[in-house]
Scaffold this active site. Structure first.
Site, PDB file in Angstrom:
ATOM      1  NE  ARG A  65      -4.029  -1.341  10.380  1.00 15.76           N
ATOM      2  CZ  ARG A  65      -2.984  -0.731   9.820  1.00 15.76           C
ATOM      3  NH1 ARG A  65      -3.054   0.533   9.481  1.00 15.76           N
ATOM      4  NH2 ARG A  65      -1.872  -1.391   9.614  1.00 15.76           N
ATOM      5  CE  LYS A  69      -2.040  -1.168   3.885  1.00 21.49           C
ATOM      6  NZ  LYS A  69      -1.312  -2.436   4.156  1.00 21.49           N
ATOM      7  NE  ARG A  87       2.736  -4.528  11.432  1.00 23.56           N
ATOM      8  CZ  ARG A  87       3.720  -4.389  10.550  1.00 23.56           C
ATOM      9  NH1 ARG A  87       4.899  -4.955  10.751  1.00 23.56           N
ATOM     10  NH2 ARG A  87       3.533  -3.680   9.468  1.00 23.56           N
ATOM     11  NE  ARG A 133       6.549   0.008  10.128  1.00 21.91           N
ATOM     12  CZ  ARG A 133       5.334  -0.039   9.585  1.00 21.91           C
ATOM     13  NH1 ARG A 133       5.120   0.532   8.409  1.00 21.91           N
ATOM     14  NH2 ARG A 133       4.340  -0.649  10.192  1.00 21.91           N
ATOM     15  NE  ARG A 173       7.723  -2.213   6.051  1.00 18.34           N
ATOM     16  CZ  ARG A 173       6.417  -2.042   6.276  1.00 18.34           C
ATOM     17  NH1 ARG A 173       5.618  -1.646   5.289  1.00 18.34           N
ATOM     18  NH2 ARG A 173       5.907  -2.280   7.454  1.00 18.34           N
TER      19      ARG A 173
HETATM   20  P1  ADP Z   1       2.284  -1.848   3.246  1.00 21.29           P
HETATM   21  O1  ADP Z   1       2.323  -0.331   3.180  1.00 21.29           O
HETATM   22  O2  ADP Z   1       1.069  -2.415   2.574  1.00 21.29           O
HETATM   23  O3  ADP Z   1       2.456  -2.379   4.647  1.00 21.29           O
HETATM   24  P2  ADP Z   1       4.812  -1.665   1.779  1.00 21.29           P
HETATM   25  O4  ADP Z   1       4.425  -0.833   0.607  1.00 21.29           O
HETATM   26  O5  ADP Z   1       5.642  -1.018   2.836  1.00 21.29           O
HETATM   27  O6  ADP Z   1       3.526  -2.406   2.420  1.00 21.29           O
HETATM   28  O7  ADP Z   1       5.587  -2.944   1.213  1.00 21.29           O
HETATM   29  C1  ADP Z   1       6.135  -3.929   2.101  1.00 21.29           C
HETATM   30  C2  ADP Z   1       7.502  -4.409   1.579  1.00 21.29           C
HETATM   31  O8  ADP Z   1       7.291  -5.141   0.369  1.00 21.29           O
HETATM   32  C3  ADP Z   1       8.465  -3.277   1.228  1.00 21.29           C
HETATM   33  O9  ADP Z   1       9.757  -3.702   1.577  1.00 21.29           O
HETATM   34  C4  ADP Z   1       8.332  -3.116  -0.287  1.00 21.29           C
HETATM   35  O10 ADP Z   1       9.541  -2.670  -0.892  1.00 21.29           O
HETATM   36  C5  ADP Z   1       7.989  -4.539  -0.734  1.00 21.29           C
HETATM   37  N1  ADP Z   1       7.037  -4.575  -1.862  1.00 21.29           N
HETATM   38  C6  ADP Z   1       6.001  -3.738  -2.110  1.00 21.29           C
HETATM   39  N2  ADP Z   1       5.327  -4.097  -3.225  1.00 21.29           N
HETATM   40  C7  ADP Z   1       5.966  -5.229  -3.688  1.00 21.29           C
HETATM   41  C8  ADP Z   1       5.755  -6.103  -4.823  1.00 21.29           C
HETATM   42  N3  ADP Z   1       4.757  -5.893  -5.704  1.00 21.29           N
HETATM   43  N4  ADP Z   1       6.594  -7.151  -4.962  1.00 21.29           N
HETATM   44  C9  ADP Z   1       7.603  -7.367  -4.071  1.00 21.29           C
HETATM   45  N5  ADP Z   1       7.865  -6.594  -3.002  1.00 21.29           N
HETATM   46  C10 ADP Z   1       7.052  -5.529  -2.809  1.00 21.29           C
HETATM   47  P1  AMP Z   2       1.041   0.685   9.216  1.00 22.47           P
HETATM   48  O1  AMP Z   2       2.112   1.705   9.006  1.00 22.47           O
HETATM   49  O2  AMP Z   2      -0.198   0.955   8.424  1.00 22.47           O
HETATM   50  O3  AMP Z   2       1.560  -0.735   9.035  1.00 22.47           O
HETATM   51  O4  AMP Z   2       0.599   0.810  10.744  1.00 22.47           O
HETATM   52  C1  AMP Z   2       1.527   0.571  11.795  1.00 22.47           C
HETATM   53  C2  AMP Z   2       0.794   0.433  13.126  1.00 22.47           C
HETATM   54  O5  AMP Z   2       0.100   1.675  13.437  1.00 22.47           O
HETATM   55  C3  AMP Z   2      -0.310  -0.623  13.178  1.00 22.47           C
HETATM   56  O6  AMP Z   2       0.198  -1.921  13.455  1.00 22.47           O
HETATM   57  C4  AMP Z   2      -1.204  -0.090  14.305  1.00 22.47           C
HETATM   58  O7  AMP Z   2      -0.628  -0.344  15.575  1.00 22.47           O
HETATM   59  C5  AMP Z   2      -1.146   1.424  14.067  1.00 22.47           C
HETATM   60  N1  AMP Z   2      -2.223   1.885  13.149  1.00 22.47           N
HETATM   61  C6  AMP Z   2      -2.067   2.484  11.924  1.00 22.47           C
HETATM   62  N2  AMP Z   2      -3.264   2.771  11.379  1.00 22.47           N
HETATM   63  C7  AMP Z   2      -4.193   2.336  12.269  1.00 22.47           C
HETATM   64  C8  AMP Z   2      -5.623   2.301  12.271  1.00 22.47           C
HETATM   65  N3  AMP Z   2      -6.341   2.782  11.241  1.00 22.47           N
HETATM   66  N4  AMP Z   2      -6.256   1.782  13.362  1.00 22.47           N
HETATM   67  C9  AMP Z   2      -5.560   1.302  14.406  1.00 22.47           C
HETATM   68  N5  AMP Z   2      -4.212   1.267  14.461  1.00 22.47           N
HETATM   69  C10 AMP Z   2      -3.531   1.784  13.401  1.00 22.47           C
END
Ligand code: ADP
Ligand code: AMP
Length: 216
Positions: A88, A13, A170, A159, A127
């Site tokens: 969420r 995302k 998660r 992270r 990541r």
């Molecule tokens: P989200 O925001 O949904 O938690 P991220 O965009 O941070 O996910 O992506 C999670 C990890 O996967 C990152 O390290 C990113 O570089 C990698 N990633 C994202 N999209 C793809 C894809 N289509 N194929 C492989 N790796 C990906």
């Molecule tokens: P994310 O960056 O989207 O993976 O979110 C990281 C963490 O932030 C999550 O695991 C939750 O602890 C908190 N968080 C982010 N967005 C929300 C949401 N909409 N509702 C509740 N917790 C959230």
């Protein structure tokens, strides 16, 4: 255009939202980024949220609803918005419906980025993030120089919640509390499924095909 990017942690995302935000010139609103910025600055909100975030649990709904209401009231959202990580839970989605009705900016589409569980753990544990908002992956999207951001030269970091035991929690929170929202939005005919297993550029192209329909 008014969009929710939906999908489990690690679906891509944030990666897609960053590109889409500059391509369509609409703000990328990530509640995770907003919470992490508050944790870093040591605000009251950050202190409250940190405890949940480090354990992979959801931060309470009332906190998130307040954040999103304030953020959507900012002037840049008049152009549209890309929500990432919100809603969420069902109460968050219901609150969002009310807020969007008030500001007269109803959702156009909910993009559900589908990626199987076994792939998500590998994506999150590999990541690396930069303060500037870029994210990388050791294998799937490596930076040109190890540990250094291509875009701003900043030092990359992992992270706190991208450790395997927290990742499992998660994914559990996602299954129990967030996944039911797919039905919530499907009942409103808003869901479009995107195959998130393809490479990053192909996913971006597939999303564009959908979103181009909502250009004014
Ligand atoms: P989200 O925001 O949904 O938690 P991220 O965009 O941070 O996910 O992506 C999670 C990890 O996967 C990152 O390290 C990113 O570089 C990698 N990633 C994202 N999209 C793809 C894809 N289509 N194929 C492989 N790796 C990906
Ligand atoms: P994310 O960056 O989207 O993976 O979110 C990281 C963490 O932030 C999550 O695991 C939750 O602890 C908190 N968080 C982010 N967005 C929300 C949401 N909409 N509702 C509740 N917790 C959230």
């Amino acid at each position: 255009m008014n969009v929710v990017l939906f999908g489990p942690p690690g679906a891509g995302k944030g990666t897609q939202a960053k590109e889409l935000s500059s391509y369509y010139d609409i703000p990328h609103i990530s509640t995770g980024d907003i919470l992490r910025a508050n944790v870093k600055q040591g605000t009251e909100l950050g202190k409250k949220a940190e405890h949940y975030m480090n354990r992979g649990e959801l931060v309470p709904d009332e906190v998130l609803i307040g954040i999103i209401k304030n953020r959507l009231a900012e002037p840049d959202c008049k152009k549209g918005y890309l929500l990432d990580g919100y809603p969420r839970t069902i109460p968050q989605a219901e609150a969002l419906d009310g807020i969007l009705e008030e500001i007269g900016m109803p959702l156009d589409v909910v993009l559900n980025i589908d990626v199987p569980d076994e792939e998500l753990v590998g994506r999150l544990s590999g990541r690396y993030m930069c303060e500037c908002g870029e994210s990388y992956h050791v294998r799937f999207n490596p930076p040109q120089n190890e540990g250094v951001c291509d875009s701003c030269g900043g030092q990359l970091y992992q992270r706190e919640d991208d450790r395997e035991e927290v990742i499992r929690q998660r994914l559990e929170s996602y299954k129990n509390k967030t996944q039911p929202l797919i039905d919530y939005y499907a009942n409103k005919n808003l869901v479009v499924h995107i195959n998130g297993e393809k490479d990053i550029n192909s996913v971006f192209d597939d999303i564009r095909v959908v979103l181009d329909k909502y250009l004014n």
